[in-house]
Design a protein around this motif. Sequence first.
Motif, PDB file in Angstrom:
ATOM      1  N   ALA A 417       0.723  -1.422  -0.178  1.00 59.81           N
ATOM      2  CA  ALA A 417       0.012  -0.048  -0.052  1.00 59.81           C
ATOM      3  C   ALA A 417       0.699   1.146  -0.213  1.00 59.81           C
ATOM      4  CB  ALA A 417      -0.846  -0.054   1.243  1.00 59.81           C
ATOM      5  N   GLN A 419       3.766   1.423  -0.998  1.00 58.62           N
ATOM      6  CA  GLN A 419       4.429   1.730  -2.458  1.00 58.62           C
ATOM      7  C   GLN A 419       3.629   2.323  -3.221  1.00 58.62           C
ATOM      8  OE1 GLN A 419       5.884  -2.473  -3.056  1.00 58.62           O
ATOM      9  NE2 GLN A 419       7.949  -1.552  -3.498  1.00 58.62           N
ATOM     10  N   ALA A 420       2.248   1.799  -3.162  1.00 66.73           N
ATOM     11  CA  ALA A 420       1.094   2.513  -4.251  1.00 66.73           C
ATOM     12  C   ALA A 420       0.754   3.943  -3.683  1.00 66.73           C
ATOM     13  CB  ALA A 420      -0.291   1.627  -4.068  1.00 66.73           C
ATOM     14  N   PHE A 421       1.250   4.330  -2.817  1.00 66.98           N
ATOM     15  CA  PHE A 421       0.923   5.869  -2.465  1.00 66.98           C
ATOM     16  C   PHE A 421       1.982   6.620  -3.197  1.00 66.98           C
ATOM     17  CE2 PHE A 421      -0.826   4.420   2.011  1.00 66.98           C
ATOM     18  CZ  PHE A 421      -2.005   3.967   1.461  1.00 66.98           C
TER      19      PHE A 421
END
Lengths: 452, 245
Positions: A417, A419-421
């Motif tokens: 998560a 990383q996705a941010f």
Amino acid sequence: MSKLVPQLDQIFARTDNLLTELMEVITAFGHLTETVEEINHLTTRLDGFGQGEFEIGQLQTTLQSLEDNLDNLVTLINRLNYAQSLIIEFQDFLVTTQAELRMQSNNLEPTSPYRQQLEELIANLAELESRIDQNTAEIIEVINNYNPLLTEVTSWQEDVTTVNQVLANLEAGDEERAQELVADLTDGDLFAELNEVQQQSLALDLVELEEEVASLQRLDFEAIVEELEYIQQALPKLRDEEITDSIDLIDQHLAGSVIPGAELSLLVPAEAELEGVEAIVEQQLGAGLSSYTSQVAIINPDLRGQIYQILSEVKTLLMALTAIISILFFLLFDQTLLINAIRLIERDQNKKQWIDLGSCYGCLTGASLLGTTFYLTGAEIPYIPFYISFLVGGVLGIIAAKKAKAMNEISQDEFRAGQAFGFNYAQIMQEIIIPTSKPGLLKLLNKRKVYF
Amino acid sequence: MLQVNNLIKSYGSTQVLTGVDFKVNKGETVAIMGPSGCGKSTTIRCINRLTEPDGGEIIFKGVPVLELSEQQLLSLRKEIGFVFQKFNLIERLTVLENIILPVIKTEVEACEQELEQKALQVLEKVKLAEKATSSIKQLSGGQKQRVGIARALMIDPSLLLLDEPTASLDPILVREVLEVIEELTDLQDTAIIIVTHEVSFALQVADLILLMDQGRIVEQGSPAEIFVAPQSEVGQKYKKLLEYY
């Protein structure tokens, strides 16, 4: 010490007492000659009464005067006897005091200044005793000569008194009876014996004795007694031997140069001159040093030193154990998170994993932390070389790496998560991973940085 | 807006993607469908490089994604919303905090109050405004996924990637999530790529359906083309499935 101090104190009183008595005896002795001469004169007169005419009244006066002089003579002889007993007593006292001093002195170290003082005192007393001995031998002999005379003088004195009383009852014209009585009185060797006593010699001996005794007062007893009293008061509950031991200890440590229980051994080549070495050592370390030399090595177990050594070893061992436990905790609670993060990132970067970087990190961290801690704190494990601490630290790090997942598992979902941010690894650690980790230094330090 | 050309990915000796090509326009909703293990999730994960592709080309807004530096990639991810199959919410935070978290590092200028305001609006969109202060652990699966969607929307994404958003939900909860996603497809500025097995949902909301099998796109077209006259074996299976329902 408890006996010696009062004994030394008595020296003043006894010396004073003896001196006073001697001076009085000497003064009285000045009158002895006069008294004896007067008695001689009076007995001559009494002899005269038997040869010519006389009045009973005159005879009575002469006898009265004789009686008074005899009384003086008796008093003087008694005084001499008393002086004699004082002298003997004083001699005994000197002998006892020397013995006490000798005993105390023997308990002290040869180098102790107290011992030197006591030895000096003993020498002075011995010399005094020796001189007094020489004088008193004569004095006592002379005085002893007076003793049998005392009985005779006392008896004659009684006779004179009786004659005087009889004369008082005689009537005028009884001069013949009076002559008979007087003749009885003067019949005897008493006067000859009195004259034989070496009065002048005794007088001189007494004066000499007085001087000797007075010389005792010139010794610095007061300072010694004061010092001994101070020590006695300072160490009131100790026995004499313990006090002397204490004095020794104080002597040795006065300069602060001696460490209790410690010993300095200097090994010198066989050809070195030991006396020269000792002199140099004393010059460097102080004269109060106790030194001994030996041709062979001596193993001298020092209990205090050994206890100190054991305590030091226990201390360093405790420090070592504390360091090991602390670092193990630190590795388990803090560093396992980083180990897991390293592994996760490594996996995320899809690199070929030839080695486990997490374990390497744990090993290096453990080794450097424990090694540095040992070095900085002086901790050590007895009989184990210093470099082993790095090895132990490395092993602790590997153990931590093995237990990392169980101790501080990182949620991969939360990591993804982050990383996705668009968070970088530092931000993921700071905002997501560290705040969810176990309590530790990292979490504490991260607290001020984390947003939520 | 997004063009994917010849995308290749393998895990060890297993080839997962063997040359995937597709294109997504602005505001378009694309559904990727196919059997399990065909590479759907890998495909959308490669778009924002949560999974690093081995080869191919991804062009997003004219920028070659695979050539971006680390820093540029992080910036790119801030423009692409991602909804995970397992929600991937931060358990220790509340709903509101989970939603604000992605923007705290980017919207540094905005004050906390403004961020909260925006987060509440987003929560309103996913019908969870009343759960703002709730702990994640207090939410149902459907609610969690809606929080995940809200979190993705918080960054105002130009591309929204949804990786099987209903796969972890029981059928009752699936509906509430799909309803929310359905509403999102109305957004004009946001393109959506959704990996799903929900055939009826895809039929209803997708502008383009990509059918994948064994690491490649076997068929792509509008829902009508795919489900009415499928060319591929997978398409035919989906047609049968649709007929069954």
